[in-house]
Design an enzyme around this catalytic site. Structure first.
Site, PDB file in Angstrom:
ATOM      1  N   ASP A   1       4.239 -57.037  70.983  1.00 30.45           N
ATOM      2  CA  ASP A   1       3.596 -55.722  71.001  1.00 30.45           C
ATOM      3  C   ASP A   1       3.732 -55.122  72.403  1.00 30.45           C
ATOM      4  OD1 ASP A   1       2.024 -53.593  70.126  1.00 30.45           O
ATOM      5  OD2 ASP A   1       0.134 -54.624  70.527  1.00 30.45           O
TER       6      ASP A   1
ATOM      7  N   GLY B   1      -6.280 -48.780  65.850  1.00 32.53           N
ATOM      8  CA  GLY B   1      -6.935 -48.737  64.537  1.00 32.53           C
ATOM      9  C   GLY B   1      -8.443 -48.899  64.606  1.00 32.53           C
TER      10      GLY B   1
HETATM   11 ZN   LIG Z   1      -0.714 -50.218  71.038  1.00 34.11          ZN
END
Ligand SMILES: [Zn+2]
Length: 400
Positions: free
Chosen positions: A82, A211
């Protein structure tokens, strides 16, 4: 074994109207909690490792645990880098076992973002690894991780997204439509129309970063708008921190293990809640039937040398281990000598590739060509070279 191709996974989710959670992990408790939830829910899952967290754990040490968790699991799992900083980060992640990478040049100008992303895509695709790009900018507002994403929000536009995907060849695109890294301040407002237009124009799985803090309804609308991967971390970190504080209150003189007790369970509960909202629960069997398993290749060379000393052979092996292991898609380079001196072939190379695609890209890689042509082949006329797709006990599960 259920380590699978992430591209197959996310295209299945995109086509079938659900999203797979990419949960950033920072410790073994996170890993165990995430996997327990996925297995309880029979849900696919992405184990995500953020480069910005590498100060919290040793990436090289945690990867074997992450991979073991994926391989022993009955549910489909992908392992993702990521927010990789650059090409070198992406190569390192792939060689350590990630089978999806994100390159984040979203803070750069569009042409520079395209240039950097394209380089990573060329390298990763030659290793069979899919790539996530990011266009627009998802800032951090508050809470853990927010400070790692300074600046103001830049929304993704449809025209830029179309050009970016065409020119870079990314497999998935992270879009900026109103979410933030870290915790939300106030009621988040998402640009649903923008999302739907991007989805209509691109028809590839879209990704949401930030999120944490969205309502169930907002998640459902995002997924209906083409989001197939949701990055999720801050809420997990908050749940873990709350658990530690509660433990400290309950046992003021508690030991280290008293304080960390239960972290796994609160993470697992939050991951399960997400999987239910995102619709990935119960998807494991159909997905496993459609995903390509992520199976390594062992490139084996057995050989004899002529005209050089044993000392020269040792030096050549050492150089080969150093030079060849840096090539993208190479997990490991091992060298060996036959136990029986009279063996038909005295020496071997055992080179592990992450994916069959590496057979070609490795052969053509300049570092390999230089080593093979000027160092190895001139002294090893007698040799046999074979690529094996490796099966072990865990691969034997019949899923058809
Ligand atoms: Zn991110």
């Amino acid at each position: 074994m259920a380590l699978v191709n992430m591209r197959d996974m996310l295209y299945h989710a995109h086509r079938n109207g659900y999203a797979v959670g990419a949960f950033d992990l920072v410790s073994l408790e996170f890993l165990e909690g995430i996997m327990a939830a996925a297995e309880r829910c029979s849900s696919p899952v992405i184990l995500s490792l953020a480069e910005s967290h590498f100060g919290y754990f040793d990436f090289e040490l945690i990867m074997p645990a992450v991979e073991a968790a994926a391989r022993r699991s009955p549910v489909p799992v992908a392992i993702h880098l990521d927010h990789g900083a650059d090409l070198a980060s992406a190569i390192r992640a792939i060689n350590l076992g990630c089978n999806g990478v994100m390159v984040d040049a979203s803070h750069e100008t569009l042409p520079e973002n395209i240039r950097r992303t394209r380089k990573v895509v060329d390298m990763a695709h030659a290793c069979g690894v899919p790539v996530e790009g990011e266009l627009g900018y998802v800032p951090g507002v508050e809470g853990e991780d927010a400070e790692r994403h300074p600046g103001e929000i830049v929304y993704t536009t449809v025209e830029d997204a179309r050009g970016y995907v065409e020119q870079t060849g990314v497999d998935f695109l992270a879009v900026s439509i109103g979410t933030v890294h870290g915790r939300m301040k106030g009621e988040p407002r998402l640009d649903q129309q923008r999302l739907e237009q991007i989805n209509e124009a691109l028809k590839i799985p879209l990704v949401i970063h930030g999120g944490t803090g969205l309502s169930d309804d907002q998640f459902k609308r995002l997924i209906a708008g083409g989001v197939a991967k949701i990055n999720y971390y801050t809420a997990l970190a908050d749940a873990a921190a709350t658990q530690v504080r509660n433990n400290a209150r309950a046992k003021p003189g508690g030991s280290c293990t008293d304080l960390t007790e239960g972290i796994r369970n609160v993470i697992s509960a939050e991951v399960e809640r997400c999987m239910r909202v995102w619709g990935s629960v119960g998807r494991a069997p159909e997905l496993l039937a459609r995903c390509t398993p992520w199976t390594p290749v062992e490139h084996l060379i057995i050989y004899n040398t002529q005209g050089i000393t044993e000392h020269d052979v040792d030096a050549m092996m050492a150089e080969g281990r150093r030079v060849l292991s840096a090539i993208p898609g190479v997990r490991k380079v091992a060298t060996g000598k036959a136990v029986e001196e009279a063996a038909q072939f005295r020496y071997c190379w055992l080179v592990s590739f992450v994916h069959p695609a590496v057979i070609d890209s490795y052969r053509e890689h300049p570092a390999h060509v230089a080593f093979a042509d000027s160092v190895f082949r001139p002294v090893a006329g007698e040799r046999i070279s074979i690529d094996y797709q490796v099966t072990d006990k865990e691969h034997d599960i019949d899923r058809h």
